[in-house]
Design an enzyme around this catalytic site. Structure first.
Site, PDB file in Angstrom:
ATOM      1  N   ASP A   5     -40.381 -55.641  38.865  1.00 43.49           N
ATOM      2  CA  ASP A   5     -40.381 -55.336  37.566  1.00 43.49           C
ATOM      3  C   ASP A   5     -41.537 -54.708  37.092  1.00 43.49           C
ATOM      4  O   ASP A   5     -42.682 -53.879  38.044  1.00 43.49           O
ATOM      5  CB  ASP A   5     -41.222 -56.787  37.149  1.00 43.49           C
ATOM      6  CG  ASP A   5     -41.570 -56.402  35.848  1.00 43.49           C
ATOM      7  OD1 ASP A   5     -40.918 -58.187  35.248  1.00 43.49           O
ATOM      8  OD2 ASP A   5     -42.155 -55.953  35.269  1.00 43.49           O
ATOM      9  N   ASP A  62     -40.000 -67.247  35.692  1.00 41.83           N
ATOM     10  CA  ASP A  62     -40.853 -66.719  34.127  1.00 41.83           C
ATOM     11  C   ASP A  62     -40.590 -65.937  33.582  1.00 41.83           C
ATOM     12  O   ASP A  62     -40.230 -66.165  32.383  1.00 41.83           O
ATOM     13  CB  ASP A  62     -42.022 -66.131  35.368  1.00 41.83           C
ATOM     14  CG  ASP A  62     -41.604 -64.351  35.087  1.00 41.83           C
ATOM     15  OD1 ASP A  62     -40.926 -64.080  35.150  1.00 41.83           O
ATOM     16  OD2 ASP A  62     -43.274 -63.482  35.442  1.00 41.83           O
TER      17      ASP A  62
END
Length: 643
Positions: A118, A63
């Protein structure tokens, strides 16, 4: 009754006991990676020689690096797909959406533990899940079956009362938290939301708040799991995964902050920090060049439906550009179904890919000296891809008002506030989430490696002394991982090639750093000297791994951000802290330092004395490492520890 965070963590403890500040090891149920950090994580996982992941669920998302200007990104996408296929990992293909939005829709589960490579992994805390951002090597260890270690946090209860007024959004809730405690106030804490105001927030709003809690330095953020959570899961066809996690009481928290939602007003974070928050009214009339709506913070169906309704029948201002990046294919499908998607095009917005891009400086960069309003979570210097840009963080409601009027303005000027209701049903389409090969067929899967994928470097045990360490750079407080290891379209495609990406360390503030570091490496190694909260921001382990490749042996700072310090330990860089902060002022870039009796000092828990050979004085330093972390540092990092 107990807090949600304490309940989940205690149920998952496999090493140690609950004592604030002491290390515990917890069992990890789920892992999450994205392509900017995941490629390195899977190279590390391969190095562990494990045949299959052992977690309940591991998902690889593509992504971030979806801009394909040459072979590097698509090559790495194929690598990630083949790795997932072979080792039992689901893979969300490029175009399916932003990891945290898709994960919230399809995989987040109350009561479970999740670590993700993340820093905004706490998004899933809006679902009642303990979700923590970590470095990629910690993900690899968890997929192998290892526990995740952390210092037992304090629990800060954030008591919500009242109800948000029209044009005041969930984004304003977390901006208010940041206005009060800043980018360091959450360090060593979990932020847990409770109180009657919780019932007024749907899951996507809760997820916005927990997502951006990462900017406070908190370990994670979490909401209770209640009937509202159950409704969201039922809509996603996952009602059977719901469990109730009642909210705690006042006495269950180490400290409490109270926010009356009814009294909140629209807020804005000024450059260049998410903690630089002021009332929006202070900036009324400021001209706006670019508006960006999306990111993992504000790209849900609720956010974009609201924006679409406010845009209906209107046009964006002549001198303002509006870009919209939806969070997932599911969001786009729902917007298309009720006609809302057409409002974006009719108003003149640019529709961007369902990806992270603009948030990390990949695509939709602002112009020179631009004023950019965005719904993202970070406005660090240079992160937009343009160093001269001034980036402000706002809610979708404030952003769309600025796009229409061309300036910062009260969003209430837009008229009636559209009241969002979750749809009665969703069309669930997981066809872009690839299932892995069965364990029986895994041996038949070939790992596909492009020419840009470089092997991992060698790791060596910590020596007992350093005789000639050069201070390669001295930096201020609140240095971010974006400063240390920038993102962007030029640099992130090098994430699987350590020799090349290392040449961009500290590029934002000192382009000559890599060359100086390599010269220092030849002479004995280098040191980075920094201020407080060093390494805040992203979980990207390249901010530790790349300096290590350049010969940085130690960092000496006033204090560290949690994830970055963990990454330094994982890669064998000695994470020292000034015992006396005033010693920071005495050191100069270029000074030569020496450190002796390192291993004995670590094992005995004594201060490590750093000698400034250039100026002729001693600097006592501390390190705040657990026994396990000490052993990892001495071994030269987690990949050599225990091997």
């Amino acid at each position: 009754m107990t807090s949600v965070a304490r309940k989940i963590l205690k149920e998952h403890i496999v090493e140690g006991a609950w004592e604030v500040g002491k290390e515990i090891g917890i069992k990890i149920d789920q892992t999450l990676t994205q392509d900017a950090t995941g490629t390195m994580a899977y190279l590390q996982f391969e190095a562990m020689k494990v045949k299959r992941v052992t977690t309940e669920l591991s998902v690889s998302y593509i992504d971030h690096n979806t801009l394909q200007s040459d072979f590097k990104n698509p090559d790495d996408h194929r690598y990630l797909m083949s790795i997932a296929d072979k080792y039992g990992i689901k893979c969300s293909r490029p175009g399916n959406g932003i990891c945290h939005q898709v994960n919230l829709e399809r995989f987040a589960r109350p009561g479970k533990t999740l670590i993700g490579s993340d820093s905004h992994t706490p998004t899933a805390g809006g679902m009642g899940q303990i979700a923590i951002g970590v470095g990629g090597l910690d993900i690899a260890i968890a997929m192998r079956g290892g526990s995740f270690h952390l210092k037992t946090p304090k629990i800060m209860g954030i008591k919500l009362t009242g109800k948000l007024q029209p044009f005041v959004a969930a984004k304003d809730v977390i901006l208010e938290v940041l206005r009060r405690i800043g980018v360091k106030g959450g360090v060593g804490h979990i932020l847990e939301y409770f109180g009657p105001g919780v019932k007024t927030l749907i899951v996507p709003e809760r997820a916005t708040i927990t997502n951006m809690g990462a900017e406070t330095g908190a370990t994670t953020s979490v909401f209770p799991s209640d009937e509202i959570t159950k409704q969201f899961l039922a809509l996603e066809g996952r009602e059977d995964q719901w469990i109730e996690l009642p909210e705690g009481k006042d006495e269950d928290f180490d400290e409490i902050m109270e926010i009356n939602l009814s009294e909140l007003e629209p807020l804005i974070a000024k450059p260049h920090s998410p903690g630089n928050v002021v009332p929006l009214s202070e900036l009324y009339g400021m001209k706006v060049d670019q508006v960006a709506i999306g990111s993992c913070t504000n790209s849900s169906l609720k956010d974009l439906w609201t924006v679409a309704q406010l845009l209906k029948g209107k046009k964006i201002a002549r001198a303002t550009v509006l870009g919209i990046s939806p969070g997932s294919r599911q969001v786009v499908a729902e917007l298309a179904k009720d006609g809302s998607l057409a409002n974006f095009y009719a108003a003149g917005a640019r529709m961007l890919e369902n990806a992270c891009g603009p948030c990390i400086g990949i695509g939709f960069a602002p112009k020179t000296n631009a004023v950019r309003l965005c719904t993202f979570n970070r406005n660090f210097f240079g992160r937009s891809g343009v160093k001269s840009a001034n980036v402000y963080l706002v809610s979708p409601e404030v952003a769309v008002a600025a796009a229409i009027f061309g300036e910062v303005t009260d969003p209430r000027k837009l008229g009636d506030y559209p009241k969002f209701k979750m749809p009665e049903s969703l069309e669930i389409d997981d066809s872009m989430i690839l299932e892995p090969a069965s364990e029986e067929k895994a041996d038949e899967v070939e790992i596909i490696r492009g020419p840009n994928i470089a092997p991992l470097p060698d790791f060596f045990p910590l020596p007992d002394q350093f005789d000639h360490l050069s201070v390669v750079i001295k930096v201020e407080d609140d240095i971010t991982t974006d400063h240390i290891m920038p993102a962007g379209a030029k640099i992130l495609p090098l994430r699987s090639n350590l020799p090349l990406i290392s040449m961009h360390v500290f590029e934002q503030i000192d382009e000559d750093f890599p060359n100086r570091a390599l010269k220092a490496k030849e002479a004995g190694g280098g040191v980075v000297v920094g201020g407080s909260n060093y390494g805040q921001g992203s979980s990207r382990e390249h901010a530790a791994l790349a300096p290590m490749y350049l010969g940085i042996k130690a960092k000496l700072v006033k204090s560290y951000a949690r994830i970055h310090k963990d990454n330094l330990v994982n890669f064998g860089i000695l994470p020292l802290e000034f015992k006396n902060e005033e010693d920071y002022d005495k050191i100069k870039q270029g000074d030569i330092l020496s450190i002796k009796n390192i291993i004995a000092s670590l094992k005995e828990g004594k201060d490590i004395i750093v000698r400034n050979e250039t100026q002729g004085f001693d600097i006592p330093s501390t390190y705040n490492l657990s026994e396990r972390e000490t052993d990892i540092i001495i071994a030269g990092g987690s990949l050599t520890y225990g091997s």
